[in-house]
Design a protein around this motif. Sequence first.
Motif, PDB file in Angstrom:
ATOM      1  N   ALA A  12     -57.854 -12.311  -4.396  1.00 14.80           N
ATOM      2  CA  ALA A  12     -59.004 -12.829  -3.644  1.00 14.80           C
ATOM      3  C   ALA A  12     -59.083 -12.195  -2.264  1.00 14.80           C
ATOM      4  O   ALA A  12     -60.173 -11.879  -1.766  1.00 14.80           O
ATOM      5  CB  ALA A  12     -58.924 -14.345  -3.529  1.00 14.80           C
ATOM      6  N   GLU A  43     -73.043 -14.707  -5.144  1.00 14.72           N
ATOM      7  CA  GLU A  43     -72.534 -15.855  -4.388  1.00 14.72           C
ATOM      8  C   GLU A  43     -72.331 -15.525  -2.909  1.00 14.72           C
ATOM      9  O   GLU A  43     -72.430 -16.409  -2.045  1.00 14.72           O
ATOM     10  CB  GLU A  43     -71.206 -16.325  -4.985  1.00 14.72           C
ATOM     11  CG  GLU A  43     -71.265 -16.781  -6.432  1.00 14.72           C
ATOM     12  CD  GLU A  43     -71.846 -18.186  -6.584  1.00 14.72           C
ATOM     13  OE1 GLU A  43     -72.251 -18.781  -5.567  1.00 14.72           O
ATOM     14  OE2 GLU A  43     -71.892 -18.664  -7.730  1.00 14.72           O
ATOM     15  N   ASN A  70     -63.410 -16.946   2.724  1.00 15.61           N
ATOM     16  CA  ASN A  70     -62.332 -17.866   2.390  1.00 15.61           C
ATOM     17  C   ASN A  70     -61.755 -17.500   1.031  1.00 15.61           C
ATOM     18  O   ASN A  70     -62.478 -17.459   0.031  1.00 15.61           O
ATOM     19  CB  ASN A  70     -62.887 -19.303   2.372  1.00 15.61           C
ATOM     20  CG  ASN A  70     -61.816 -20.325   2.081  1.00 15.61           C
ATOM     21  OD1 ASN A  70     -61.375 -20.466   0.951  1.00 15.61           O
ATOM     22  ND2 ASN A  70     -61.410 -21.050   3.118  1.00 15.61           N
ATOM     23  N   ALA A  79     -59.847 -19.094  -1.004  1.00 19.96           N
ATOM     24  CA  ALA A  79     -59.958 -20.167  -2.000  1.00 19.96           C
ATOM     25  C   ALA A  79     -61.369 -20.197  -2.606  1.00 19.96           C
ATOM     26  O   ALA A  79     -61.546 -20.417  -3.814  1.00 19.96           O
ATOM     27  CB  ALA A  79     -59.624 -21.514  -1.357  1.00 19.96           C
ATOM     28  N   LYS A  80     -62.370 -19.949  -1.753  1.00 20.86           N
ATOM     29  CA  LYS A  80     -63.749 -19.950  -2.239  1.00 20.86           C
ATOM     30  C   LYS A  80     -63.984 -18.771  -3.183  1.00 20.86           C
ATOM     31  O   LYS A  80     -64.663 -18.893  -4.208  1.00 20.86           O
ATOM     32  CB  LYS A  80     -64.711 -19.871  -1.043  1.00 20.86           C
ATOM     33  CG  LYS A  80     -66.133 -20.270  -1.360  1.00 20.86           C
ATOM     34  CD  LYS A  80     -66.226 -21.764  -1.673  1.00 20.86           C
ATOM     35  CE  LYS A  80     -67.636 -22.215  -1.913  1.00 20.86           C
ATOM     36  NZ  LYS A  80     -67.697 -23.630  -2.347  1.00 20.86           N
ATOM     37  N   GLN A  86     -61.726 -17.364  -5.052  1.00 24.54           N
ATOM     38  CA  GLN A  86     -61.063 -17.699  -6.313  1.00 24.54           C
ATOM     39  C   GLN A  86     -61.921 -18.653  -7.133  1.00 24.54           C
ATOM     40  O   GLN A  86     -62.016 -18.525  -8.369  1.00 24.54           O
ATOM     41  CB  GLN A  86     -59.689 -18.338  -6.030  1.00 24.54           C
ATOM     42  CG  GLN A  86     -58.865 -18.610  -7.263  1.00 24.54           C
ATOM     43  CD  GLN A  86     -58.547 -17.352  -8.061  1.00 24.54           C
ATOM     44  OE1 GLN A  86     -58.257 -16.304  -7.498  1.00 24.54           O
ATOM     45  NE2 GLN A  86     -58.626 -17.453  -9.386  1.00 24.54           N
ATOM     46  N   GLU A  87     -62.580 -19.573  -6.451  1.00 25.03           N
ATOM     47  CA  GLU A  87     -63.486 -20.495  -7.136  1.00 25.03           C
ATOM     48  C   GLU A  87     -64.634 -19.730  -7.799  1.00 25.03           C
ATOM     49  O   GLU A  87     -65.007 -20.009  -8.941  1.00 25.03           O
ATOM     50  CB  GLU A  87     -64.043 -21.513  -6.132  1.00 25.03           C
ATOM     51  CG  GLU A  87     -64.984 -22.534  -6.736  1.00 25.03           C
ATOM     52  CD  GLU A  87     -65.575 -23.452  -5.679  1.00 25.03           C
ATOM     53  OE1 GLU A  87     -66.734 -23.873  -5.844  1.00 25.03           O
ATOM     54  OE2 GLU A  87     -64.883 -23.720  -4.674  1.00 25.03           O
ATOM     55  N   PHE A  88     -65.170 -18.735  -7.081  1.00 26.86           N
ATOM     56  CA  PHE A  88     -66.250 -17.911  -7.646  1.00 26.86           C
ATOM     57  C   PHE A  88     -65.761 -17.167  -8.894  1.00 26.86           C
ATOM     58  O   PHE A  88     -66.491 -17.043  -9.885  1.00 26.86           O
ATOM     59  CB  PHE A  88     -66.753 -16.890  -6.616  1.00 26.86           C
ATOM     60  CG  PHE A  88     -67.440 -17.486  -5.419  1.00 26.86           C
ATOM     61  CD1 PHE A  88     -67.969 -18.768  -5.458  1.00 26.86           C
ATOM     62  CD2 PHE A  88     -67.552 -16.752  -4.236  1.00 26.86           C
ATOM     63  CE1 PHE A  88     -68.621 -19.301  -4.345  1.00 26.86           C
ATOM     64  CE2 PHE A  88     -68.188 -17.268  -3.122  1.00 26.86           C
ATOM     65  CZ  PHE A  88     -68.718 -18.552  -3.179  1.00 26.86           C
ATOM     66  N   VAL A 143     -63.472 -18.062 -11.023  1.00 28.79           N
ATOM     67  CA  VAL A 143     -63.352 -19.006 -12.139  1.00 28.79           C
ATOM     68  C   VAL A 143     -64.730 -19.340 -12.703  1.00 28.79           C
ATOM     69  O   VAL A 143     -64.955 -19.318 -13.920  1.00 28.79           O
ATOM     70  CB  VAL A 143     -62.631 -20.291 -11.680  1.00 28.79           C
ATOM     71  CG1 VAL A 143     -62.666 -21.336 -12.783  1.00 28.79           C
ATOM     72  CG2 VAL A 143     -61.188 -19.980 -11.292  1.00 28.79           C
ATOM     73  N   ILE A 144     -65.680 -19.633 -11.803  1.00 32.71           N
ATOM     74  CA  ILE A 144     -67.040 -20.002 -12.232  1.00 32.71           C
ATOM     75  C   ILE A 144     -67.662 -18.912 -13.092  1.00 32.71           C
ATOM     76  O   ILE A 144     -68.305 -19.195 -14.109  1.00 32.71           O
ATOM     77  CB  ILE A 144     -67.934 -20.284 -11.004  1.00 32.71           C
ATOM     78  CG1 ILE A 144     -67.480 -21.564 -10.295  1.00 32.71           C
ATOM     79  CG2 ILE A 144     -69.404 -20.379 -11.397  1.00 32.71           C
ATOM     80  CD1 ILE A 144     -68.162 -21.800  -8.969  1.00 32.71           C
ATOM     81  N   THR A 191     -61.485 -14.268 -14.037  1.00 33.73           N
ATOM     82  CA  THR A 191     -60.054 -14.372 -13.770  1.00 33.73           C
ATOM     83  C   THR A 191     -59.315 -13.293 -14.551  1.00 33.73           C
ATOM     84  O   THR A 191     -59.880 -12.654 -15.455  1.00 33.73           O
ATOM     85  CB  THR A 191     -59.519 -15.756 -14.179  1.00 33.73           C
ATOM     86  OG1 THR A 191     -59.693 -15.905 -15.606  1.00 33.73           O
ATOM     87  CG2 THR A 191     -60.268 -16.883 -13.462  1.00 33.73           C
TER      88      THR A 191
END
Length: 855
Positions: free
Chosen positions: A658, A813, A823, A825-826, A828-830, A832-833, A837
Amino acid sequence: MVDFSKRLNKPKRESVLDPVEIYAGLDRKADKGELRKVQAHVLSEWHKRLRTQRDVIVKLHTGQGKTLIGLLLLQSKLNEKGGRVAYLCPTIQLIEQTYNQALDFGFKVCKPEQGEPLPAEFHDGKAILITSVQKLFNGRTQFKLHHQSLALSALVMDDSHACVDSIRDAVSLRVPRSVYDSKGKVTGTHPIYEKLFNLFSGALREQGEGTFQEIEAKKANALLAVPYWAWKERVLEVTRTIAGHDEDDLVKFVWPIIKDRLAECLCVISGAGLEITPYLAPLEDFGSFWKAETRIFMSATVTDDSFLIKGLRLSPETITKPLTYPKESWSGEKMILIPSLIDDQLDRGAIVKEFGEPNQRRTVGVAALVPSFKGTKDWEKYGATIARKDTIEDALNALRTAGRRAAAVVFVNRYDGIDLPDDSCRLLIFDGMPYGESLIDQYLQASRGDSESSSIRLARSIEQGLGRSVRGEKDFSVVLVVGTDLVDFVRQRCTRAYLSDQTRQQIEIGLETAEAATEEIKAGKSPMTALRELIQQCIGRDQGWKDFYVERMDQLKAEEPKPKGLKVFESELEAETEYLSGNVDRAIKTLQDLLDTTKMEESERGFYLQEMARYQDRSSKAKSNEYQKAAHKKNRFLFKPVEGFTVEKLAPAAGKRAANIAVWVSAFESFEQLKLAVELILTNLSFGVAAETFEKSLQKLGAALGYTAELPDRQWKAGPDNLWCLQQNDYLLIECKSEVLTDRAEIYKEESGQMNNACGWFHRNYPGANLTRLLVIPTNKLGHGAAFNESVGIVRGTELSRLVRNVRAFFQEFSKVDLHDLNDAKIQEFLVIHKLTNDEIKSGYQKDVYAGSVR
């Protein structure tokens, strides 16, 4: 006959030398008025300050009458000294145009006739010869070679940059692989190709087994350069092979030039042919040019002349002090638009369909420029006219004739030498990056594509292409820029810097105009309607547009030209000249000094180290190999050295994935730039895209997604097309078959064999590492004899499209966040969505192999 001169009250006038006075005395047609201010200024300056200077560049805006200026300068020299003078056109097609223009102005001119000797009026110094640069620069030139060359008092070289390309073509031997009969049927392999391919097959295999196999399979875009050491070792056999065909039409005009300097030539072999070119064009062979007393070189203000240092051997002083008109900063009107920046729907496909279809109501010409015939297929499908070698004159006449403009005309790799003024072309579609079609150009683009010299060459071709439809100060045209690679070049500030001030300002105007159109689209207007209305505002002479354009262009200030790359081209010429003179140490020192004092990419440093290795090969094979090892370490696309070659393992990127993505994203100034870079990658990830383009885009995708990625087959000359390191000891191997037709029913034996070889290469160089194997190909069915030694996932069109869709959505995004305050963490969230991954990358975009028979 009455001798009126005896009845004059004043003495017989002497020959007039002032070109302004010469013009006043010409018996020109009634519609040929007074000289323009710019012409009078340039002619007067030359006469007062520069007429005794041997080399002069006349640098003016397109359409300011450079042809008339050149003719007047030649006439002035003819009046002064007599002797032979010649006006050289960059193409054969322009001879007639220039000849007729000269007659209209009242000049005494002549031109060569097919199969006839050069005109007597030329030899006697009674008329200006109008001819082409090809007429002078060829191995059987009527101007003669070496010490037998005809002496010229003066010559003018029109469109000097285009002439440089023509000269290089004239000294290059190009041999196709296949021989055809009169009906276009292949009857065999050309003996020169066959013998040279067999002669160097071992050396080519060592440089790249995969590419060699593709060349053997006749893939036209697969190519390899013959390493300089192998070429020199077998040059005697090369000479004997070609000499046996010295009367062939392909050979006879080039052979006298290269026969005694084959050792200092570069040879590139592809699946469709081969090309042999001297590293430095031997201009000294052409004494009519080399020893001409006065040489005038015409150049447009939008082109960088530093390339002429090496291309025509002009001095840096000549380049930096051209003859210009300082009172005008710009000329002509171009509305340069990038449709894809107005709206995503206005991609290349939409533009080709909209303007490629014939329109019987079309009253002005529509033309397109494409880099190769491969890029004409969709244009032709929609009904556009493709201008080929034997139909180009008719295509030009159609554009120039009212009532014949229904179909768009597509020109292939014609970025100069084609003039489309006024209504002959009010809409020019610049479709794709103007890469050269020659094998040498393709090799250099692959091995040093990021270099300053490559950027200067590309910028020159872009400028020349943009100028095809605006040929005078009052001319106007809309230019649509399409194709992601070309859009990226003109959009990014770092590469746009190589374009002229005038063109950069026109691009800025276009970007500002695009923003206004985008607002209208947001208000409900369809994207194509908005684009068409913009085009009509220029073509329909909307007063608001005209005032806006003039206001923005007037912000430009007339400045002295600032050629880039002077030191680079000067050093390249000096080094090559020293080497050819036998001064190996001085040649190497020249390039070493360049490396020590110039900031450049590591890959470009590698290129110059390879040049030093080529020089050193003459005196020490061992030292040469050391230079070559260093060169290849900096640039994996160069020759693989003879000894000491080891594969360096691809290591994972430092830090978390990330965080790596954040670094990649934050390098862009705005989301618009990020979006453009992503689209440049994704647009090239589809079937039908050239293999090299597809593979490089896939590598760039790996980097964008936070991985390290490389092209082993191109960089290490063996292995898979793509290799990604997902994390420590975990790799993704990808073989790509992007050029396979989408209706292919099965995977061939050769293709499964290539995958097996790639896997074997990986296990030899990465023992014990975890590996996921993917084959990008339209079908998952194994054909007869095809088999994989290990499990392989198949990426068909469906899976590839899903990957492209998810990557596009992932980067979208970032439109909602600050690119420079990301960020992890953000991110990484993208990931996954959008199913990106590591696990999804390895297993979510593939189909199992179907081994059932389809025969």
